[in-house]
Design a protein around this motif. Structure first.
Motif, short mmCIF file in Angstrom:
data_model
loop_
_atom_site.label_atom_id
_atom_site.label_comp_id
_atom_site.label_asym_id
_atom_site.label_seq_id
_atom_site.Cartn_x
_atom_site.Cartn_y
_atom_site.Cartn_z
N PHE A 11 -3.82 39.77 29.31
CA PHE A 11 -3.11 41.00 29.67
C PHE A 11 -4.09 42.01 30.28
O PHE A 11 -3.86 42.58 31.34
CB PHE A 11 -2.45 41.58 28.40
CG PHE A 11 -1.74 42.88 28.60
CD1 PHE A 11 -0.35 42.92 28.75
CD2 PHE A 11 -2.42 44.10 28.62
CE1 PHE A 11 0.32 44.12 28.92
CE2 PHE A 11 -1.75 45.31 28.81
CZ PHE A 11 -0.38 45.31 28.96
N LEU A 12 -5.22 42.19 29.58
CA LEU A 12 -6.20 43.20 30.04
C LEU A 12 -6.89 42.76 31.33
O LEU A 12 -7.10 43.58 32.22
CB LEU A 12 -7.24 43.45 28.94
CG LEU A 12 -6.67 44.14 27.69
CD1 LEU A 12 -7.70 44.12 26.56
CD2 LEU A 12 -6.26 45.57 27.98
N ALA A 13 -7.20 41.47 31.42
CA ALA A 13 -7.87 40.98 32.64
C ALA A 13 -6.92 41.07 33.82
O ALA A 13 -7.31 41.53 34.91
CB ALA A 13 -8.35 39.55 32.44
N ASP A 14 -5.66 40.69 33.63
CA ASP A 14 -4.68 40.75 34.72
C ASP A 14 -4.45 42.20 35.17
O ASP A 14 -4.12 42.45 36.32
CB ASP A 14 -3.34 40.15 34.29
CG ASP A 14 -3.39 38.63 34.22
OD1 ASP A 14 -4.41 38.06 34.64
OD2 ASP A 14 -2.42 38.03 33.74
N ALA A 15 -4.58 43.13 34.22
CA ALA A 15 -4.36 44.53 34.57
C ALA A 15 -5.58 45.12 35.28
O ALA A 15 -5.57 46.28 35.67
CB ALA A 15 -4.06 45.33 33.30
N GLY A 16 -6.62 44.32 35.42
CA GLY A 16 -7.80 44.78 36.17
C GLY A 16 -8.79 45.56 35.33
O GLY A 16 -9.69 46.21 35.85
N VAL A 17 -8.65 45.47 33.98
CA VAL A 17 -9.56 46.22 33.10
C VAL A 17 -10.97 45.63 33.17
O VAL A 17 -11.96 46.35 33.08
CB VAL A 17 -9.02 46.20 31.64
CG1 VAL A 17 -10.02 46.76 30.66
CG2 VAL A 17 -7.70 46.98 31.57
N SER A 95 -6.94 30.59 32.88
CA SER A 95 -6.14 29.71 32.02
C SER A 95 -4.67 29.96 32.28
O SER A 95 -4.22 31.10 32.29
CB SER A 95 -6.49 29.90 30.56
OG SER A 95 -6.16 31.20 30.17
N GLY A 96 -3.94 28.90 32.55
CA GLY A 96 -2.53 29.07 32.88
C GLY A 96 -2.36 29.30 34.37
O GLY A 96 -1.33 29.03 34.94
N LYS A 97 -3.41 29.83 35.01
CA LYS A 97 -3.42 30.07 36.45
C LYS A 97 -2.31 31.00 36.93
O LYS A 97 -2.15 31.22 38.11
CB LYS A 97 -3.34 28.75 37.24
CG LYS A 97 -4.39 27.75 36.87
CD LYS A 97 -5.47 27.69 37.92
CE LYS A 97 -6.69 26.92 37.52
NZ LYS A 97 -6.47 25.63 36.93
N SER A 98 -1.50 31.55 36.03
CA SER A 98 -0.46 32.52 36.41
C SER A 98 0.40 32.01 37.56
O SER A 98 0.88 32.79 38.36
CB SER A 98 -1.09 33.85 36.83
OG SER A 98 -2.00 34.27 35.87
N ASN A 99 0.55 30.71 37.67
CA ASN A 99 1.38 30.12 38.73
C ASN A 99 0.95 30.53 40.13
O ASN A 99 1.77 30.80 40.99
CB ASN A 99 2.85 30.50 38.54
CG ASN A 99 3.38 29.94 37.25
OD1 ASN A 99 3.11 28.79 36.92
ND2 ASN A 99 4.07 30.77 36.49
#
Ligand code: URA
Length: 239
Positions: A11-17, A95-99
């Motif tokens: 969540f945090l990595a995807d949000a660019g934190v 991980s999961g590669k977010s499609n």
């Protein structure tokens, strides 16, 4: 499909934190709050619609989309999976590669700029033939490229019975036995640049994409390396 719940570190990595390891260290240090309470478990599942996540005192908005710039190396295919070869998606450790999927294709032996995302709408806009997004390539070509080829590329070349290329810009960087050129095209037919040179009796022996619209390959990325797009880059390609 976008998942409703994700791990706290993702969540945090995807949000660019930060990167996965940076955000794990914030979590371990007790800087991350989930619905008001310190959470030190990186694998804790967050509901992206209902959970409030803060780092220090700042509320973090989830970004369901991810955008990577890859310097595609030769030898991998521009697909999400393949029975025989490594794909561009295999190169991204997420991980999961977010499609994620590649925005358009580069040939297996072509290198350079490739955008990977799970944002279908943005991909559609960048690839839409109506938008005429310019793509710049660097090529090495057997033989001496001259003003004659510049003119042919400008005029358009007949690649199929019912397909003539849009005017393309050809810039000669070096004209010799193996010429070096930069070429800009506004469409993306299968093997387009190789076929354009074939149509003028020449052969491309190396091809690398340098830019797509306003997005330029970061020359610090070695072939096979990738990074997330910056906010500025995202704004440019959303325009
Ligand atoms: N044109 C080609 O011929 N190949 C590519 O990979 C891209 C453009």
């Amino acid at each position: 499909m976008i998942k409703e719940s994700v791990r706290l570190d993702k969540f945090l990595a995807d949000a660019g934190v930060g990167t996965r390891s940076e955000v794990k260290s914030y979590i371990n240090k007790g800087r991350v709050f989930v619905d008001g309470e310190v959470k030190k478990d990186s694998s804790f599942k967050i509901n992206i619609n209902h959970t409030e996540v803060k780092v220090d005192n700042k509320v973090i908005e989830y970004n369901q989309y991810v955008y990577y710039m890859l310097n595609k190396p030769a030898g991998v295919v521009s697909a999400t999976n393949d029975n025989f070869s490594k794909t561009v998606v295999d190169l991204v450790e997420d991980s999961g590669k977010s499609n994620i999927f590649p925005v358009g294709r580069l040939d297996k032996d072509t290198e350079g700029l490739l955008l990977l995302t799970n944002d279908g709408e943005l991909a559609h806009n960048l690839l839409s033939p109506k938008k005429h997004v310019g793509k710049v390539y660097y090529a090495k070509v057997k033989g001496v490229v001259t003003a004659h080829q510049i003119k042919s590329f400008e005029e358009g070349l007949q690649l199929e019975e019912d397909f003539i290329t849009l005017p393309a810009k050809l810039k000669i960087l070096e004209a010799s036995d193996i010429s070096q050129v930069e070429i800009t095209i506004y469409e993306g037919k299968f093997h387009q640049i190789k076929r354009m040179f074939e149509a003028v009796g020449m052969e491309v022996i190396y091809l690398k994409r340098l830019s797509m619209g306003e997005l330029t390959l970061d020359n610090r990325l070695a072939p096979g390396e990738y990074r997330r797009l910056t906010e500025q880059e995202l704004n440019k390609i959303r325009r």
